[in-house]
Design a protein around this motif. Structure first.
Motif, PDB file in Angstrom:
ATOM      1  N   LYS A 129       8.596   5.035  -9.863  1.00  0.00           N
ATOM      2  CA  LYS A 129       7.729   6.129  -9.351  1.00  0.00           C
ATOM      3  C   LYS A 129       6.562   5.738  -8.901  1.00  0.00           C
ATOM      4  O   LYS A 129       6.020   4.731  -9.048  1.00  0.00           O
ATOM      5  N   LYS A 130       6.054   6.671  -7.970  1.00  0.00           N
ATOM      6  CA  LYS A 130       4.536   6.460  -7.451  1.00  0.00           C
ATOM      7  C   LYS A 130       3.583   6.159  -8.385  1.00  0.00           C
ATOM      8  O   LYS A 130       2.830   4.992  -8.221  1.00  0.00           O
ATOM      9  N   ARG A 131       3.648   6.702  -9.478  1.00  0.00           N
ATOM     10  CA  ARG A 131       2.320   6.481 -10.365  1.00  0.00           C
ATOM     11  C   ARG A 131       2.477   5.038 -11.072  1.00  0.00           C
ATOM     12  O   ARG A 131       1.331   4.303 -11.272  1.00  0.00           O
ATOM     13  N   ALA A 144       8.124   6.214  -2.660  1.00  0.00           N
ATOM     14  CA  ALA A 144       7.107   6.277  -3.888  1.00  0.00           C
ATOM     15  C   ALA A 144       6.182   5.017  -3.614  1.00  0.00           C
ATOM     16  O   ALA A 144       4.682   5.078  -3.826  1.00  0.00           O
ATOM     17  N   SER A 145       6.814   3.744  -3.182  1.00  0.00           N
ATOM     18  CA  SER A 145       5.926   2.633  -2.980  1.00  0.00           C
ATOM     19  C   SER A 145       5.205   2.826  -1.961  1.00  0.00           C
ATOM     20  O   SER A 145       3.555   2.294  -1.945  1.00  0.00           O
ATOM     21  N   ALA A 155       3.818   5.811  -0.721  1.00  0.00           N
ATOM     22  CA  ALA A 155       2.539   6.845  -1.097  1.00  0.00           C
ATOM     23  C   ALA A 155       1.681   6.138  -2.106  1.00  0.00           C
ATOM     24  O   ALA A 155       0.516   6.367  -1.856  1.00  0.00           O
ATOM     25  N   ALA A 156       2.277   5.289  -2.882  1.00  0.00           N
ATOM     26  CA  ALA A 156       1.130   4.422  -3.836  1.00  0.00           C
ATOM     27  C   ALA A 156       0.157   3.645  -2.953  1.00  0.00           C
ATOM     28  O   ALA A 156      -0.942   3.609  -3.073  1.00  0.00           O
TER      29      ALA A 156
END
Length: 253
Positions: free
Chosen positions: A9-11, A39-40, A42-43
């Motif tokens: 997940k992004k977080r 997700a990666s 966006a992170a």
């Protein structure tokens, strides 16, 4: 590790980026680019601050993007967003422009050219930058980006720079034109290369003339082109003449 990032997940990716030891961080950034999950990316978008991060880390991110074998539109979108309207160190700006061209070229190879708004935005960013560039070195970087992008609609701009520019710009524009497949080396392109090789309008450096001759000889040369290049070779120094003779022999095989 990349497989793990693809399912994270992004977080979790963001936490990994924030907690990674300094010497490991470039590796984690490269892996997050390679994972290319939403997700990666966006992170990475949250983590990378192009105003603050060390130049080396930003360049590592841009190189990883540029060398990505099958990039997504989202990766190009991330690069465009990070470069857009920012005051960046020259090295980061230059790496970003060249990376942008590389991403556009690879997306188009995947037949995603017309489907991605990001591609249009990227091309417009490069062309706008080229029009506004004042320094010779800036112009060369934008021409390198166009060479990476290999978009037929940019050929007229490349021809203008090839014929009119000083030596480094002419060399970069011809180098970009050499990246195009034979179907795009039209009569108009060949005419321009003849004018450069035979110095019809002005004189050019030897390396530029040879590069122009190579485009003519590598793309179904006419008998007249071959004859004229051989005649011109007689007037050149031995080393250059020998190089052209070898090129002619290869093109006739």
């Amino acid at each position: 590790f990349i497989q793990m990032l693809r399912s994270a997940k992004k977080r979790d990716v963001l936490q990994l980026l924030r907690r990674a030891p300094e010497e490991m961080l470039p590796f984690v950034v490269e892996a997050a680019v390679a994972a290319q999950s939403l997700a990666s990316l966006a992170a990475l978008s949250d983590f990378l601050d192009f105003g603050k991060e060390p130049k080396s880390l930003l360049e590592k991110f841009l190189y990883a993007a540029a060398f990505s074998p099958r990039p997504s539109g989202e990766l190009l979108h991330l690069v465009l967003d990070k470069l857009d309207g920012k005051q960046l160190a020259p090295e980061v700006q230059e790496t970003g422009i060249v990376a942008m061209g590389s991403l556009i070229g690879k997306l188009c190879q995947q037949k995603l050219c017309g489907l991605q708004q990001e591609v249009e935005r990227g091309v417009e960013t490069i062309l706008r930058g080229l029009r506004g560039a004042e320094e010779e070195s800036e112009v060369v970087i934008y021409l390198l980006a166009l060479g990476n992008a290999v978009l037929p609609e940019t050929i007229p701009s490349l021809l203008d720079h090839a014929e009119e520019g000083p030596a480094p710009i002419t060399a970069a524009a011809i180098s970009a034109l050499r990246r195009f497949p034979a179907q795009h080396i039209s009569g108009k392109v060949k005419q321009a290369m003849r004018r450069i090789f035979h110095e019809k309008r002005k004189s050019y450096e030897k390396t530029c003339r040879l590069a122009a001759a190579e485009i003519l000889l590598d793309n179904e040369p006419s008998p007249m082109d071959v004859i004229n290049i051989l005649l011109a070779a007689n007037e050149l120094e031995t080393e250059t003449a020998t190089f052209l003779l070898l090129k002619v022999q290869n093109s006739l095989r």
